[in-house]
Design a protein around this motif. Sequence first.
Motif, PDB file in Angstrom:
ATOM      1  N   UNK A   1       0.807  -1.214   0.000  1.00  0.00           N
ATOM      2  CA  UNK A   1       0.000   0.000   0.000  1.00  0.00           C
ATOM      3  C   UNK A   1       0.845   1.272   0.000  1.00  0.00           C
ATOM      4  N   UNK A   2       2.066   1.203  -0.539  1.00  0.00           N
ATOM      5  CA  UNK A   2       2.944   2.372  -0.526  1.00  0.00           C
ATOM      6  C   UNK A   2       3.779   2.422  -1.803  1.00  0.00           C
ATOM      7  N   UNK A   3       3.810   3.611  -2.416  1.00  0.00           N
ATOM      8  CA  UNK A   3       4.701   3.866  -3.546  1.00  0.00           C
ATOM      9  C   UNK A   3       5.611   4.994  -3.098  1.00  0.00           C
ATOM     10  N   UNK A   4       6.904   4.876  -3.395  1.00  0.00           N
ATOM     11  CA  UNK A   4       7.828   5.972  -3.068  1.00  0.00           C
ATOM     12  C   UNK A   4       8.484   6.463  -4.348  1.00  0.00           C
ATOM     13  N   UNK A   5       8.767   7.764  -4.367  1.00  0.00           N
ATOM     14  CA  UNK A   5       9.514   8.362  -5.469  1.00  0.00           C
ATOM     15  C   UNK A   5      10.729   9.024  -4.849  1.00  0.00           C
ATOM     16  N   UNK A   6      11.917   8.528  -5.180  1.00  0.00           N
ATOM     17  CA  UNK A   6      13.158   9.116  -4.688  1.00  0.00           C
ATOM     18  C   UNK A   6      13.652  10.080  -5.763  1.00  0.00           C
ATOM     19  N   UNK A   7      13.399  11.381  -5.576  1.00  0.00           N
ATOM     20  CA  UNK A   7      13.726  12.397  -6.580  1.00  0.00           C
ATOM     21  C   UNK A   7      15.231  12.644  -6.552  1.00  0.00           C
ATOM     22  N   UNK A   8      15.870  12.619  -7.722  1.00  0.00           N
ATOM     23  CA  UNK A   8      17.315  12.756  -7.805  1.00  0.00           C
ATOM     24  C   UNK A   8      17.780  14.194  -7.585  1.00  0.00           C
ATOM     25  N   UNK A   9      17.023  15.163  -8.045  1.00  0.00           N
ATOM     26  CA  UNK A   9      17.399  16.576  -7.937  1.00  0.00           C
ATOM     27  C   UNK A   9      16.537  17.244  -6.865  1.00  0.00           C
ATOM     28  N   UNK A  10      17.195  17.722  -5.772  1.00  0.00           N
ATOM     29  CA  UNK A  10      16.450  18.347  -4.671  1.00  0.00           C
ATOM     30  C   UNK A  10      15.545  19.475  -5.144  1.00  0.00           C
ATOM     31  N   UNK A  11      15.972  20.187  -6.172  1.00  0.00           N
ATOM     32  CA  UNK A  11      15.204  21.324  -6.675  1.00  0.00           C
ATOM     33  C   UNK A  11      13.879  20.928  -7.330  1.00  0.00           C
ATOM     34  N   UNK A  12      13.721  19.649  -7.654  1.00  0.00           N
ATOM     35  CA  UNK A  12      12.501  19.197  -8.330  1.00  0.00           C
ATOM     36  C   UNK A  12      11.488  18.544  -7.385  1.00  0.00           C
ATOM     37  N   UNK A  13      11.863  18.350  -6.133  1.00  0.00           N
ATOM     38  CA  UNK A  13      10.994  17.640  -5.195  1.00  0.00           C
ATOM     39  C   UNK A  13       9.604  18.274  -5.136  1.00  0.00           C
ATOM     40  N   UNK A  14       9.536  19.596  -4.982  1.00  0.00           N
ATOM     41  CA  UNK A  14       8.229  20.260  -4.881  1.00  0.00           C
ATOM     42  C   UNK A  14       7.436  20.160  -6.179  1.00  0.00           C
ATOM     43  N   UNK A  15       8.129  20.224  -7.317  1.00  0.00           N
ATOM     44  CA  UNK A  15       7.427  20.101  -8.607  1.00  0.00           C
ATOM     45  C   UNK A  15       6.848  18.698  -8.785  1.00  0.00           C
ATOM     46  N   UNK A  16       7.607  17.682  -8.369  1.00  0.00           N
ATOM     47  CA  UNK A  16       7.136  16.298  -8.463  1.00  0.00           C
ATOM     48  C   UNK A  16       5.919  16.113  -7.554  1.00  0.00           C
ATOM     49  N   UNK A  17       6.025  16.634  -6.333  1.00  0.00           N
ATOM     50  CA  UNK A  17       4.921  16.528  -5.369  1.00  0.00           C
ATOM     51  C   UNK A  17       3.673  17.209  -5.926  1.00  0.00           C
TER      52      UNK A  17
END
Length: 186
Positions: free
Chosen positions: A66-82
Amino acid sequence: MSDDFILDTDDLGRRMDGAMANLRTEFASLRTGRASASMLEPIQVEAYGQMTPINQVGTVNVPEPRMVTVNVWDKGLVNKVEKAIRESGLGINPQMNGTIIMLPIPELNEERRRELTKVAGDYAERARVAVRNVRRDGMDQIKRAKDQMSEDDQKLWETEVQEMTDKYIKMVDESLETKQAEIMQV
């Protein structure tokens, strides 16, 4: 009359296979209450000035059912991915943990399950239409080549195209039945 007309049934088959592959991809993006990395495939993130698939800006994992994780490679994109996940219409509330975005998959309620079965039905209908369009193209090729073959050959080709169409329509229907059962399973 010369009997040198040959219908490219391999091409028709490839095109019908393409409709089935597209249907499988669309079905994979439907949420069934279980976590799946493929449910994030349609999501695009605005990264480096262009829209980019989510799996090209981070690693998508399924650590639990019941869990999916996304490990974003570029810290600057974390908010955009979210933000992209929030606006995707999946109905999932992302939780941030540094560069890792956790997506807890909630249980589906009865109403949402029924909506998803209707969406699956729409996807299947689009696949049926695509298969029928390939059938129509095949029949048109046969009609255009009417002068190059006997009536018996024409009927033979038309029967072959129709049998191929029936086979693929049946595959679409079976896939839909399986997916709807999977969605309705509690």
